[in-house]
Write a protein that holds these residues in place. Structure first.
Motif, PDB file in Angstrom:
ATOM      1  N   LEU A 315       0.908  -1.123  -0.074  1.00  0.00           N
ATOM      2  CA  LEU A 315      -0.093   0.170   0.121  1.00  0.00           C
ATOM      3  C   LEU A 315       0.703   1.255   0.006  1.00  0.00           C
ATOM      4  CD1 LEU A 315      -2.815   1.093   0.169  1.00  0.00           C
ATOM      5  CD2 LEU A 315      -2.674   1.282   2.619  1.00  0.00           C
ATOM      6  N   VAL A 316       1.857   1.530   1.017  1.00  0.00           N
ATOM      7  CA  VAL A 316       2.626   2.459   1.047  1.00  0.00           C
ATOM      8  C   VAL A 316       3.416   3.005  -0.131  1.00  0.00           C
ATOM      9  CG1 VAL A 316       4.450   3.693   2.403  1.00  0.00           C
ATOM     10  CG2 VAL A 316       2.604   2.453   3.694  1.00  0.00           C
ATOM     11  N   ARG A 317       3.950   1.730  -0.794  1.00  0.00           N
ATOM     12  CA  ARG A 317       4.711   1.981  -1.777  1.00  0.00           C
ATOM     13  C   ARG A 317       3.965   2.563  -3.110  1.00  0.00           C
ATOM     14  NH1 ARG A 317       7.516  -2.897  -4.094  1.00  0.00           N
ATOM     15  NH2 ARG A 317       7.292  -3.617  -2.022  1.00  0.00           N
ATOM     16  N   ALA A 318       2.804   1.975  -3.078  1.00  0.00           N
ATOM     17  CA  ALA A 318       1.523   2.424  -4.130  1.00  0.00           C
ATOM     18  C   ALA A 318       1.626   3.878  -4.232  1.00  0.00           C
ATOM     19  CB  ALA A 318       0.542   1.616  -4.401  1.00  0.00           C
ATOM     20  N   ILE A 319       1.186   4.280  -2.805  1.00  0.00           N
ATOM     21  CA  ILE A 319       0.712   5.246  -2.560  1.00  0.00           C
ATOM     22  C   ILE A 319       1.927   6.490  -2.877  1.00  0.00           C
ATOM     23  CG2 ILE A 319       0.146   7.120  -0.727  1.00  0.00           C
ATOM     24  CD1 ILE A 319      -1.421   4.925   0.525  1.00  0.00           C
ATOM     25  N   LEU A 320       3.154   6.253  -2.441  1.00  0.00           N
ATOM     26  CA  LEU A 320       4.039   7.134  -2.826  1.00  0.00           C
ATOM     27  C   LEU A 320       4.388   7.155  -4.272  1.00  0.00           C
ATOM     28  CD1 LEU A 320       6.490   6.308   0.099  1.00  0.00           C
ATOM     29  CD2 LEU A 320       5.280   8.518  -0.195  1.00  0.00           C
ATOM     30  N   ARG A 321       4.381   5.996  -4.960  1.00  0.00           N
ATOM     31  CA  ARG A 321       4.690   6.215  -6.471  1.00  0.00           C
ATOM     32  C   ARG A 321       3.489   7.035  -7.075  1.00  0.00           C
ATOM     33  NH1 ARG A 321       3.614   0.757  -8.227  1.00  0.00           N
ATOM     34  NH2 ARG A 321       5.469   0.005  -6.911  1.00  0.00           N
ATOM     35  N   SER A 322       2.291   6.761  -6.848  1.00  0.00           N
ATOM     36  CA  SER A 322       1.516   7.749  -7.703  1.00  0.00           C
ATOM     37  C   SER A 322       1.470   9.140  -7.207  1.00  0.00           C
ATOM     38  CB  SER A 322      -0.127   7.263  -7.512  1.00  0.00           C
ATOM     39  OG  SER A 322      -0.694   7.511  -6.192  1.00  0.00           O
ATOM     40  N   GLY A 323       1.671   9.297  -5.708  1.00  0.00           N
ATOM     41  CA  GLY A 323       2.214  10.743  -5.065  1.00  0.00           C
ATOM     42  C   GLY A 323       3.051  11.442  -6.110  1.00  0.00           C
ATOM     43  N   ASN A 324       4.164  10.715  -6.087  1.00  0.00           N
ATOM     44  CA  ASN A 324       5.441  11.145  -6.568  1.00  0.00           C
ATOM     45  C   ASN A 324       5.277  11.533  -8.307  1.00  0.00           C
ATOM     46  OD1 ASN A 324       7.409  11.420  -4.541  1.00  0.00           O
ATOM     47  ND2 ASN A 324       7.895   9.078  -4.842  1.00  0.00           N
ATOM     48  N   GLU A 325       4.443  10.780  -8.877  1.00  0.00           N
ATOM     49  CA  GLU A 325       4.146  11.111 -10.225  1.00  0.00           C
ATOM     50  C   GLU A 325       3.285  12.121 -10.569  1.00  0.00           C
ATOM     51  OE1 GLU A 325       2.393   7.607 -12.452  1.00  0.00           O
ATOM     52  OE2 GLU A 325       4.221   6.522 -11.981  1.00  0.00           O
ATOM     53  N   ALA A 326       2.324  12.404  -9.563  1.00  0.00           N
ATOM     54  CA  ALA A 326       1.533  13.472  -9.563  1.00  0.00           C
ATOM     55  C   ALA A 326       2.280  14.858  -9.328  1.00  0.00           C
ATOM     56  CB  ALA A 326       0.426  13.361  -8.638  1.00  0.00           C
ATOM     57  N   ALA A 327       3.252  14.684  -8.480  1.00  0.00           N
ATOM     58  CA  ALA A 327       4.122  15.951  -8.133  1.00  0.00           C
ATOM     59  C   ALA A 327       4.805  16.161  -9.145  1.00  0.00           C
ATOM     60  CB  ALA A 327       4.898  15.613  -6.768  1.00  0.00           C
TER      61      ALA A 327
END
Ligand code: TRP
Length: 346
Positions: A315-327
């Motif tokens: 979960l955490v990895r997926a959240i960071l991956r999509s957050g980083n992409e958006a950023a």
């Protein structure tokens, strides 16, 4: 530098507008992943972030990993601290569908903004920052180039997404002030690109640590959100109080007793003095039992949610991956505008 009262006044005005017009704001805030998040973070800012999110404000949270190395020379625990902070956010009610969670080091275009921004401030201004001075003396080390300039990097955190509202504690006010200066100077020199962000000072006074000093992992006086209830009981039992059985709220002469009263009062939503009266002559032991129960009851639902989220290992990895992409998308768009404003399009 603007006066503190002016900043406080503006903060209050903005706070009033937020609920009426959440669509006018983009919030950027975050923290250094130097250790587990604790009750001080929760009452100081996380609770406020959840409120802003619920009000419909767009929000980005930076886990400022590059800021970890401003005053220390290891990144040994950064990864686990980032992971743990994401779980704490989720447990507290941050919704990654609505709020972007990202890490500094994953967003190159954000970091690149630091270059033009550095040209907009003088060395004297950098040296004048009271928070940098305090951190320098607390570190007991030589001043690193990054410690001196990280407020400019923090301006890049805020401005890369055109954040116009920055919930922060008092410590970070000089950085928001520097961000305003940088945004103004950039706009004057190259044309209007950046908003002038406002600080939103959170209403809870600084949460004391168990010894009455500021709650901080480095003082060993913190109650981490991720502790078990037994660990919470243990740190509270170990905290220093005094021999006087009559419990009273007096932060100056009874820092330990008063810190426990403040902590319990925040968790129960009452006044510390009321609790002191309730305990009366019960002494430290009754005070500690009451505080531990108040904290554990308060944190129980968050801990339960945290447990559920942490059982999903990806979960955490997926959240960071999509957050980083958006950023990254946002940062690249801003950097393009900056290049264009500066006439650096080739
Ligand atoms: N300096 C903040 C802290 O002490 C963390 C931080 C990094 C931050 N970048 C930010 C806060 C941008 C607000 C806006 O925890």
């Amino acid at each position: 530098m603007e006066s503190f009262t002016a900043t406080v006044r503006r903060s209050a005005e903005v706070a009033a507008t937020v609920t009426e017009h959440p669509e006018r704001f983009r919030v950027l805030t975050g923290e250094r992943p130097t250790g587990p998040l604790h009750l001080g973070h929760y009452f100081g800012t996380i609770r406020e972030r959840v409120r802003l999110q619920q009000a419909g404000v767009e929000m980005l949270l930076v886990l400022a990993d590059y800021q970890v190395i401003t005053d220390r020379d290891t990144t040994a625990h950064v990864r686990e601290n980032v992971h743990s902070a994401v779980l704490d956010y989720l447990a507290a009610g941050i919704d990654p569908e609505r709020t972007t969670i990202f890490t500094h080091s994953s967003v190159p275009a954000l970091n690149q903004l630091m270059l033009p921004f550095l040209s907009l401030v003088t060395e004297a201004e950098l040296h004048r920052n009271p928070t940098v001075k305090a951190e320098l003396s607390a570190s007991g080390r030589a001043l690193s180039g990054l410690l001196l300039t990280y407020p400019v990097h923090q301006a890049a955190d805020i401005l890369f997404c055109k954040g116009n509202l920055v919930p922060v504690g008092k410590d970070n006010l000089p950085h928001v002030e520097m961000t305003r200066v940088i945004a103004r100077r950039f706009n004057e020199r190259y044309g209007e690109v950046f908003p002038i962000p406002d600080a939103l000072i959170t209403s809870t006074p600084e949460v004391p640590g168990l010894d009455g000093r500021k709650m901080s992992k480095s003082y060993g006086n913190a109650i981490a959100l991720s502790m078990t209830s037994d660990e919470t009981v243990a740190v509270i039992r170990q905290s220093r109080t005094d021999e006087n059985r009559r419990i009273s709220f007096d932060p100056v002469s009874r820092p330990g007793v008063s810190a426990l009263l403040s902590t319990a009062a925040l968790c129960l939503g009452v006044e510390p003095a009321e609790l002191a009266d309730e305990i009366g002559d019960g002494g430290s032991s009754a005070l500690k039992t009451m505080t531990a129960t108040a904290v554990n009851d308060f944190l129980a639902p968050m801990r339960e949610r945290r447990r559920v989220f942490s059982s999903d290992v990806d979960l955490v990895r997926a959240i960071l991956r999509s957050g980083n992409e958006a950023a990254m998308t946002v940062a690249e768009a801003t950097l393009d505008q900056v290049r264009e404003a500066m006439g650096m399009i080739y």
